[in-house]
Design a protein around this motif. Sequence first.
Motif, PDB file in Angstrom:
ATOM      1  N   GLY A 130     -67.461  56.324  19.277  1.00  0.00           N
ATOM      2  CA  GLY A 130     -68.649  55.865  18.534  1.00  0.00           C
ATOM      3  C   GLY A 130     -68.785  54.348  18.479  1.00  0.00           C
ATOM      4  N   ALA A 131     -67.751  53.608  18.935  1.00  0.00           N
ATOM      5  CA  ALA A 131     -67.884  52.148  18.911  1.00  0.00           C
ATOM      6  C   ALA A 131     -68.767  51.709  20.079  1.00  0.00           C
ATOM      7  N   LYS A 132     -69.718  50.806  19.807  1.00  0.00           N
ATOM      8  CA  LYS A 132     -70.531  50.280  20.907  1.00  0.00           C
ATOM      9  C   LYS A 132     -70.908  48.825  20.612  1.00  0.00           C
ATOM     10  N   TRP A 133     -71.217  48.112  21.666  1.00  0.00           N
ATOM     11  CA  TRP A 133     -71.549  46.707  21.471  1.00  0.00           C
ATOM     12  C   TRP A 133     -72.652  46.301  22.432  1.00  0.00           C
ATOM     13  N   VAL A 134     -73.423  45.287  21.991  1.00  0.00           N
ATOM     14  CA  VAL A 134     -74.573  44.831  22.779  1.00  0.00           C
ATOM     15  C   VAL A 134     -74.096  43.767  23.764  1.00  0.00           C
TER      16      VAL A 134
END
Length: 411
Positions: A326-330
């Motif tokens: 569930g971790a995400k980054w732009v």
Amino acid sequence: MNLENKISKIGRNMKSSIIREILKFASDEEAISFGGGVPDPETFPRKELAEIAKEIIEKEYHYTLQYSTTEGDPLLKHQILKLLERMYGITGLDEDNIVFTVGSQQALDLIGKIFLDDESYCVLDDPAYLGAINAFKQYLAHFIVVPLEDDGMNIDVLEKKLSELDRRGKIKRVKFIYVVSNFHNPAGVTTSLEKRKALVEIAERYDLFIIEDDPYGALRYEGETIDPIFKIGGPERVVMLNTFSKVLAPGLRIGMVVGDKEFIKRIVQAKQSADLCSPAITHRLAARYLERYDLFEHLKPTIEIYRRKRKVMLKALEENFSDIPGAKWVKSEGGLFVWLSLPEGFDTWEMFEYAKKKKIFYVPGRVFKVYDEPSPSMRLSFCLPPDEKIVEGVKRLREVVLEYGRTKKIF
Ligand code: PMP
């Protein structure tokens, strides 16, 4: 004396920047801070500015040490017109389309003062730039909050909210849409050309203006420049804010408003009671610098430094967060920030206590919420720490996330 009793309604609405409070902890030697969005001092052209400063004080003291006009230095305006044409192909403007402010933060405050009151609405995104939230909140305004997506504001939600206000006969109270179009602070995203056009179309339909705040546009590390909303909608519909803070030096405190002449006149009026005039000395310093040196050439090594640091941070995130479900980054194409979002259940504000113990600092997403709410996201700035500290910092952050996640039984 009871000072509290004497404070005005507007005074009561003023808040100090939570970021400044949070980052007080980061001064410890062992601390690693991804907190402040301040430029790397090594990028400041200090030798060139020092030389020019001596010269303009000795030889141009009649101008530089004197009161100046409220609008600011005409020589600097001339340079801005050239920069706008070179960078974005914006033409057809003259001196009366520009007023300088003390950083673009002052422009946000003056716009709030002129257009907002307790009956007004304005559109902000979620997350939104903290300086804009604070500036507009002071004036007791109501907010239409629109979620930010990977390519800019969610246009469907914006339309729905505006048409609802129209139905309730309140649309005339909506004043403007505020947008950070390039490499958003804090979210890192860039508004797509399609959405820029859609925003102009909506602003025209509901007779609103757009404030396009663009402090990071020149700091692009990947991809192609997109036409500014200002160029698409024109000065009757769009006002552009810009600043030298991220491309030259924030200590100059030079921001600017570029817009329709009537709009600029209003800002000039408001500025007269705020500070009479901007500092002639920093204006002339910047003007002479821009006459002698090419800002885009100066920016090349700066862009190289940030491009490298951004890559180091993205690689460290890949190595340390890919296995966190569930971790995400732009992966922002420019600017100074990476926006990291954790799975549901995370509250990065609460987690900050855990981070403090490991001496790793970030800005919790809650700070960028228009209304105070928990957030599973955080802003990470890669501009200041050296490469090895970026790597070490991301590792510490992983430990913090794992510890918090286990304690809260999220994993
Ligand atoms: N707008 C945005 C989106 C920013 O990120 C900043 C700087 N953090 C500002 C405005 C204010 O910049 P300054 O007052 O230094 O010009």
